[in-house]
Design an enzyme around this catalytic site. Structure first.
Site, mmCIF file in Angstrom:
data_model
loop_
_atom_site.group_PDB
_atom_site.id
_atom_site.type_symbol
_atom_site.label_atom_id
_atom_site.label_comp_id
_atom_site.label_asym_id
_atom_site.label_seq_id
_atom_site.Cartn_x
_atom_site.Cartn_y
_atom_site.Cartn_z
ATOM 1 N N TYR A 162 37.597 37.928 25.976
ATOM 2 C CA TYR A 162 36.733 38.081 27.544
ATOM 3 C C TYR A 162 35.882 39.404 27.625
ATOM 4 O O TYR A 162 34.533 39.086 27.942
ATOM 5 C CB TYR A 162 38.128 38.224 28.413
ATOM 6 C CG TYR A 162 37.295 38.349 29.854
ATOM 7 C CD1 TYR A 162 36.851 37.297 30.601
ATOM 8 C CD2 TYR A 162 36.875 39.476 30.604
ATOM 9 C CE1 TYR A 162 36.296 37.038 31.939
ATOM 10 C CE2 TYR A 162 36.417 39.632 31.942
ATOM 11 C CZ TYR A 162 35.990 38.411 32.490
ATOM 12 O OH TYR A 162 35.330 38.329 33.884
ATOM 13 N N LYS A 187 31.874 39.257 27.767
ATOM 14 C CA LYS A 187 31.078 39.914 28.908
ATOM 15 C C LYS A 187 30.141 41.096 28.567
ATOM 16 O O LYS A 187 29.065 41.161 29.124
ATOM 17 C CB LYS A 187 32.091 40.296 29.988
ATOM 18 C CG LYS A 187 32.745 38.962 30.634
ATOM 19 C CD LYS A 187 31.795 37.892 30.881
ATOM 20 C CE LYS A 187 32.679 36.714 31.393
ATOM 21 N NZ LYS A 187 31.851 35.725 31.856
ATOM 22 N N ILE A 246 35.215 38.071 45.745
ATOM 23 C CA ILE A 246 34.303 37.660 46.619
ATOM 24 C C ILE A 246 35.215 36.712 47.728
ATOM 25 O O ILE A 246 35.934 35.825 47.020
ATOM 26 C CB ILE A 246 33.086 37.035 46.079
ATOM 27 C CG1 ILE A 246 32.259 37.897 45.356
ATOM 28 C CG2 ILE A 246 32.317 36.605 47.602
ATOM 29 C CD1 ILE A 246 31.973 39.160 46.023
ATOM 30 N N THR A 252 35.968 33.590 49.305
ATOM 31 C CA THR A 252 35.672 32.258 49.374
ATOM 32 C C THR A 252 36.621 31.341 49.979
ATOM 33 O O THR A 252 37.797 31.883 49.869
ATOM 34 C CB THR A 252 35.096 31.693 48.103
ATOM 35 O OG1 THR A 252 36.305 31.888 47.127
ATOM 36 C CG2 THR A 252 34.175 32.802 47.374
#
Length: 143
Positions: free
Chosen positions: A49, A53, A82, A84
């Protein structure tokens, strides 16, 4: 404005937009691109990961250099947690409170905050910004 998105192998979504504008000769060209790459390199125990990134951030910089003379600006946006409907649906109140506590600002971000940065980067007001990575994480990564 043509846009598109791709679901990444880790479940993240990157959005790309190319807005046509006019160059000095009045011909139309595409000149703005951005990507949304959450939490670049924040998971130090997940080697693949982190490598992927950081690679995206590196590619953002390389593409900005390679395409600058053609009038193309390339930037990346990195949102933190975030708020959501997906979070609300899958996490209980305790987990949501825990996420909020992770941020120095005391809350998760709003989609409109990510959108505002993205729209700014795509605007003519950001004509001198290219090759950069913009965190929108309420101070999470500054800790």
């Amino acid at each position: 404005m043509p846009t598109g998105h791709r679901r990444q192998p880790d479940g993240c979504v990157s959005w790309h937009a190319l807005w046509p504008s006019r160059n000095g000769q009045g011909r139309r060209r595409r000149d703005r691109q951005y990507g949304v790459y959450p939490w670049v390199g924040r998971f130090a125990t997940a080697g693949a990961y982190v490598a992927a990134k950081h690679g995206v951030v590196g590619l953002t910089k390389v593409a900005a250099i390679e395409y600058a003379k053609a009038g193309v600006r390339v930037n990346a946006v990195g949102p933190g947690f975030i708020a959501t409907p997906l979070l609300d649906k899958n996490l209980d109140a305790a987990a949501l409170d825990g996420i909020a506590a992770l941020h120095p600002v005391g809350r998760p971000g709003e989609a409109a905050e990510v959108s505002a940065m993205t729209c700014f980067l795509l605007s003519d007001q950001a004509s001198f910004i290219t090759g950069s990575y913009h965190l929108i994480d309420g101070g999470y990564s500054a800790q």
